[in-house]
Write a protein that holds these residues in place. Structure first.
Motif, short mmCIF file in Angstrom:
data_model
loop_
_atom_site.label_atom_id
_atom_site.label_comp_id
_atom_site.label_asym_id
_atom_site.label_seq_id
_atom_site.Cartn_x
_atom_site.Cartn_y
_atom_site.Cartn_z
N PRO A 283 8.81 -20.47 13.54
CA PRO A 283 9.29 -19.88 14.79
C PRO A 283 9.68 -18.41 14.63
CG PRO A 283 11.04 -21.14 13.78
CD PRO A 283 9.84 -21.29 12.88
N GLY B 86 11.88 -30.82 15.37
CA GLY B 86 10.46 -30.45 15.38
C GLY B 86 10.00 -29.90 14.04
N MET B 87 10.85 -29.10 13.39
CA MET B 87 10.45 -28.56 12.10
C MET B 87 10.34 -29.67 11.06
SD MET B 87 12.32 -24.87 11.67
CE MET B 87 11.10 -24.31 10.51
N ARG C 294 14.39 -25.04 8.00
CA ARG C 294 14.53 -23.75 8.68
C ARG C 294 15.12 -22.72 7.74
NH1 ARG C 294 18.38 -23.18 13.83
NH2 ARG C 294 19.93 -23.12 12.18
N TYR D 30 10.34 -24.57 19.16
CA TYR D 30 10.79 -25.27 17.96
C TYR D 30 12.15 -25.88 18.19
CZ TYR D 30 14.82 -22.86 16.02
OH TYR D 30 16.10 -22.43 15.80
N THR D 31 12.46 -26.89 17.40
CA THR D 31 13.79 -27.45 17.25
C THR D 31 13.92 -27.86 15.79
OG1 THR D 31 13.08 -29.71 17.75
CG2 THR D 31 13.80 -28.37 19.61
N ALA E 71 8.40 -27.94 21.73
CA ALA E 71 8.14 -28.31 20.33
C ALA E 71 7.20 -29.50 20.25
CB ALA E 71 9.46 -28.62 19.63
N SER F 55 7.07 -31.79 11.90
CA SER F 55 5.84 -31.06 11.57
C SER F 55 5.62 -30.99 10.07
CB SER F 55 5.89 -29.65 12.17
OG SER F 55 6.96 -28.90 11.62
N LEU G 297 6.01 -25.42 10.81
CA LEU G 297 6.30 -24.82 12.12
C LEU G 297 7.06 -23.53 11.85
CD1 LEU G 297 5.75 -25.78 15.05
CD2 LEU G 297 8.12 -26.55 15.13
#
Length: 977
Positions: free
Chosen positions: A762, A749-750, A846, A745-746, A716, A753, A760
């Motif tokens: 995924p 991370g989302m 997410r 991704y994590t 990520a 970003s 992001l």
């Protein structure tokens, strides 16, 4: 950094020949230009004024009087102005009177809005150059930036000698200031001792100490770890760890140190004292920083090996115990069923069998792994000895540091048992082992507990070391608190984020409600189902209707393009982009240097070494290629050359059918290598040792970012880093969406970003990831309730908002890479306010992404197309790099980066050349009235290689292109023909 559009900025002369692409892109006359020239000048004066006009527009500099004028430009000027093609070779022969030339120059400058530099602008330029020189790596780079500064402000660029004199004085001032910093930081005795020590012979290595320090780490082994520790110990004895030089940017430190790395030791001794001091100090400092990172990385991997070994050993032991337990049950069953013997005898035998069972219940698998790890005390203690030498720092209350200090004291005193009243905090999972009656075993358990917790604390940043790059104190990586307080508003303005979390969360909540409504609509329409596992499910894609015409058109298209030799392809793209000029920081002086550069690109970017490339080319020897390979390791050159080639590829209108350039996919590909390579890991798919190359591929097919990575680690961080660095160079906002696979991704991370300005996206596979995480109290449709989890709290987001903004601003400004940032604030940082805020925000983002992913078929299809496009580019890369990375290659950081960058550049060259030929072929077909639908072209791409010959004997057509690629000789610049 300005790219292809600034190719000729600062030039005072033209090449002997220009390509048609250059004439149309840089030296074109608009209709208004032609009208202005016709109105202002008489018939016989228009050509000279037009040449000065187009050159001023392209370069911002006046054209030298004796500069050769290319025939292609003269022909174009004559055609546009309706004049006979001029046969004049230079301005001197065109203008008999200097005053006329000067008058035309004044008119062109006024027409373009260019003005001569004023004294106050000189002062501004000098002040700006002083600031830029703090980060520029070479004097030529500083002068290039100065040309861009003047060009963007529509100031006529002064004579090269004048600007270079100013640059030299500024550069000399920076060097003097840096030397003053060194003199104030590094004692003269230490510097002399270091200079003498580097020239001496190493006791055991059979080489000079300087060469010994240059030697990169070998394979992952205890010997490599010990040698790395020995080098760190040597540098610390010289006092390098006490040199505080953080005010000098690390890239500039590397640039100075790299000169020693690339030079023979005997040449270093010939340098003057000040230059040698600069290079020596920064070489030693950067070497210490990188070796410390390498050692901590090796120790972390060694700890992982020990834990994995303990895990496998425990699994085997438990499997054996299960077999034995079953055998006992079978024996007891046989005794129960045996009616031939008295019951008392059978009960006695059953009692004997049951007596072998422990009275206490079996420990869990995790507890058994900890016990096994504690028993492996020799290897654990060996790693601890390396850590004790590093002088780790952290908070006084950090348990792992207290444990390490206690263990060091016990080892120094020769103690073999852990005192009962040790007074060191122990985590609950290790407490039973540490508090056992066997105090020797308790000490071993404490050592195992310390080394596992230290590894985690180093990753999260609660434990750090000052002489390191990636394991420094977290506050040192981020924007300093005082700077953050004073410049917070500016950073938030650049990021486009509010000062508090409430406005951001209000917009996000509204978008969530709309997304949930769209998802419920898709569920009601049957496009989405909820399975018994409590997760969302989708049916397979329906294939798009096709009649086979796009495929047949593609085959005919590349058949019309025809076969190509790689050497011709490279030179043709070089003519249009000038990537060789970027790599050398100037034009090649002769054909030998140019071919050596192409050979060095192939030696880095393919599995063939310098000797093999020299055998293929036969126009240059292996020594010249090897020397040029070092040039490609200079920081930033390959990335700038790649950017220029991608920008050229994107100038073709056909790329607009493939995408907008604001979406991309990122993924890693693996290059097979020897297990002896330090960075090598086992590829989980092919079960071979490999090193990873992580790339960002635009929806228009070009690779805009590349970075070597270690396989089997979360990606990520590098995905975000590539998107940010690419967007920094764009004026159109850069990337808006980045498609990644699950490993890219994590939740953190989302969140990061999104705050950096892009999404992001995924491709999720695990069912546990298909839950809808919602804020507490948010209403959701009854049918979606089984997949909803109302466990999100908005309070942690608000509490950690300021810290999260500071982290994101630090990434955006380049103070810390996203790779390091996500390691420090990712899952290892559980409990940290910034982590809690990012984790909760990431789950909300997410959920919003999943609503779009499941309800919008076109969005989902686009993401899959992006990922498939990236895979097609990786196939092209594997065609170029068909073999293994040699065991002696890629050991140094600079070299592995050069391998990655060169492979990317070679790939982009093929993509750009194919795009240009596809555009030309389609235009020719349409010019003949042949039907070619845009929808057909949309379904084909330029990542095609079957028609390109990458191997065999390569002959570069120098006679065809050298006039455009080589620096003109003095006699050619003044020639008239």
């Amino acid at each position: 950094m300005p790219g292809l559009g600034f190719r000729y900025v600062g030039s005072d002369r033209l090449p002997i020949r220009l390509s048609e692409f250059d004439v149309e892109r840089y030296f074109a006359l608009t209709d208004s230009d032609v009208a202005a020239l016709n109105e202002r000048f008489r018939h016989d004066r228009r050509a000279g004024a037009a040449i000065q006009l187009v050159f001023l527009r392209a370069s911002g500099h006046s054209l030298g009087q004796v500069s050769t004028l290319p025939r292609q430009l003269l022909h174009y000027i004559g055609q546009r102005l309706g004049l006979p093609t001029p046969t004049i070779a230079s301005l001197r022969t065109l203008y008999r009177r200097y005053k006329t030339l000067y008058d035309h120059l004044i008119w062109a400058c006024g027409y373009l809005g260019l003005k001569s530099i004023r004294p106050d602008q000189w002062a501004d330029l000098e002040a700006w150059m002083r600031q830029d020189a703090e980060e520029s790596l070479t004097l030529d780079e500083l002068l290039q930036h100065a040309n861009y500064w003047l060009y963007e402000r529509r100031i006529l660029i002064p004579a090269d000698r004048t600007l270079r004199d100013l640059g030299r004085s500024v550069w000399a001032e920076i060097e003097r200031n840096t030397l003053a910093l060194i003199e104030g930081t590094v004692p003269e005795t230490q510097l002399k001792r270091a200079d003498a020590a580097l020239s001496s012979q190493h006791d055991t290595a059979g080489m000079t100490v300087l060469d010994w320090l240059k030697t990169p780490p070998a394979r992952h082994s205890l010997t490599t770890l010990t040698e790395t520790q020995e080098k760190i110990r040597f540098l610390k004895e010289l006092g390098v760890h006490t040199w505080t030089l953080d005010t000098v940017p690390i890239d500039k430190q590397r640039a100075w140190g790299q000169r020693i790395q690339a030079r023979r030791p005997v040449k270093t001794r010939e340098l003057k004292g000040s230059t040698r001091a600069l290079e020596l100090v920064f070489f030693l400092r950067v070497t210490l920083l990188e070796l410390t990172d390498s050692l901590l990385y090796q120790i972390g991997r060694r700890v992982s090996d020990l834990v994995r070994h303990a895990y496998n050993k425990t699994t085997t032991k438990q499997a054996r115990s299960a077999v034995e337990y079953r055998q006992q049950l079978v024996a007891i069953k046989a005794l129960v069923c045996d009616n031939t013997r008295p019951a008392e005898v059978r009960l006695a035998e059953i009692g004997t069998l049951l007596g072998e069972l422990p009275d206490e219940p079996r420990a869990s698998h995790a507890a058994s792994v900890r016990e096994t790890l504690a028993d492996d005390h020799r290897r654990v203690r060996s790693l601890l000895s390396h850590l004790c030498e590093l002088e780790l720092s952290g908070r006084d209350t950090e348990p792992s540091l207290q444990q390490l200090k206690l263990i060091a004291r016990l080892h120094d005193s020769g103690a073999t048992e852990l005192p009962i009243d040790h007074g060191v905090p122990i985590s609950a999972k290790w407490r039973a082992l540490v508090d056992c009656d066997d105090r020797k075993r308790a000490l071993r358990a404490l050592e195992a507990a310390a080394i596992t917790s230290l590894r985690k604390d180093l990753r999260r940043g609660s434990v750090w070391i000052n002489h390191s790059l990636s394991f420094r104190e977290r506050d040192q990586m981020l924007i300093p608190p005082s700077d953050w307080e004073s410049e917070r508003g500016r950073h938030l303005s650049l990021l486009g984020l509010p000062a508090t979390a409430e406005p951001f969360l209000e917009r996000l909540t509204e978008n969530l409600k709309a997304g949930l409504a769209a998802l419920e609509e898709a569920r009601a329409a049957g496009r989405v189902t909820i399975g018994r596992d409590g997760a969302l499910h989708l049916s397979a894609f329906d294939a798009l209707p096709t009649d086979g015409i796009p495929r047949r058109t593609r085959d005919l298209l590349f058949k019309a393009i025809g076969p190509a030799q790689f050497a011709d392809l490279m030179m043709e793209v070089d003519v249009r982009t000038g990537f060789s000029e970027v790599l050398l920081a100037r034009k090649a002086r002769d054909a030998n240097e140019l071919v050596s550069l192409y050979g060095a690109l192939m030696a880095h970017g393919t599995e063939i070494d310098a000797k093999g490339v020299a055998a293929m080319i036969q126009q240059v020897d292996a020594a010249a290629i090897s020397n040029t390979m070092r040039v490609l390791e200079m920081s930033g050159r390959l990335s700038r050359a790649n950017a220029r080639v991608v920008e050229f590829q994107r100038t073709h209108s056909i790329t607009e059918l493939w995408g907008t350039g604001q979406r991309a996919s990122s993924d890693s590909m693996s290059l097979d290598t020897s297990p002896h390579l330090f960075y090598a890991r086992v590829d989980p798919r092919r079960r071979t040792h490999a090193v990873g190359i992580y790339t960002h591929v635009l929806d228009q097919h070009g690779i805009v970012y590349n970075q070597p990575i270690v396989l089997n680690e979360r990606q990520a961080g590098v995905a975000i880093e590539g998107a940010v660095r690419h967007s920094d160079t764009r004026e159109d906002g850069g990337l808006l969406a980045l498609a990644v696979d699950t490993h890219g991704y994590t939740n953190v991370g989302m969140a990061v970003s999104k705050l950096l300005g892009f999404d992001l996206c995924p491709r999720l596979r695990n069912l546990s990831e298909r839950k809808l995480y919602l804020p507490r109290g948010m209403e959701v449709a009854k049918d979606l309730a089984p997949v909803a989890d109302h466990g999100i709290s908005l309070k942690p987001i608000g509490d950690g908002w300021d810290g999260l903004l500071r982290l994101v601003a630090s990434i955006k400004s380049g103070r810390v890479s996203a790779v390091v940032a996500l390691q420090r604030f990712g899952s290892a940082a559980q409990g940290d306010p910034i982590y809690r805020a990012a984790e909760q925000l990431g789950k909300l983002l997410r959920t919003l992404f999943l609503c779009d992913y499941f309800s919008n078929v076109e969005f989902r299809r686009e993401l899959h197309a992006l990922l498939n496009r990236g895979e097609s580019v990786h196939e092209l890369q594997r065609t170029i790099y068909t073999g293994k990375v040699a065991p002696e290659r890629g050991r140094r950081r600079d070299e592995i980066i050069a391998i990655s960058g060169s492979l990317t550049l070679l790939t982009n060259l093929v993509i750009a050349w194919n795009t240009q030929r596809m555009q030309a072929t389609v235009d020719a077909w349409r010019g003949k009235g042949q039907r070619v639908e845009d929808d057909w072209l949309r379904r084909m791409g330029p990542a095609h290689s079957a028609h390109v010959n990458f191997r065999g004997t390569l002959q570069f057509p120098l006679e065809q292109y050298q006039d455009m690629l080589l620096e003109a000789a003095p006699w050619q610049r003044a020639a008239g023909s």
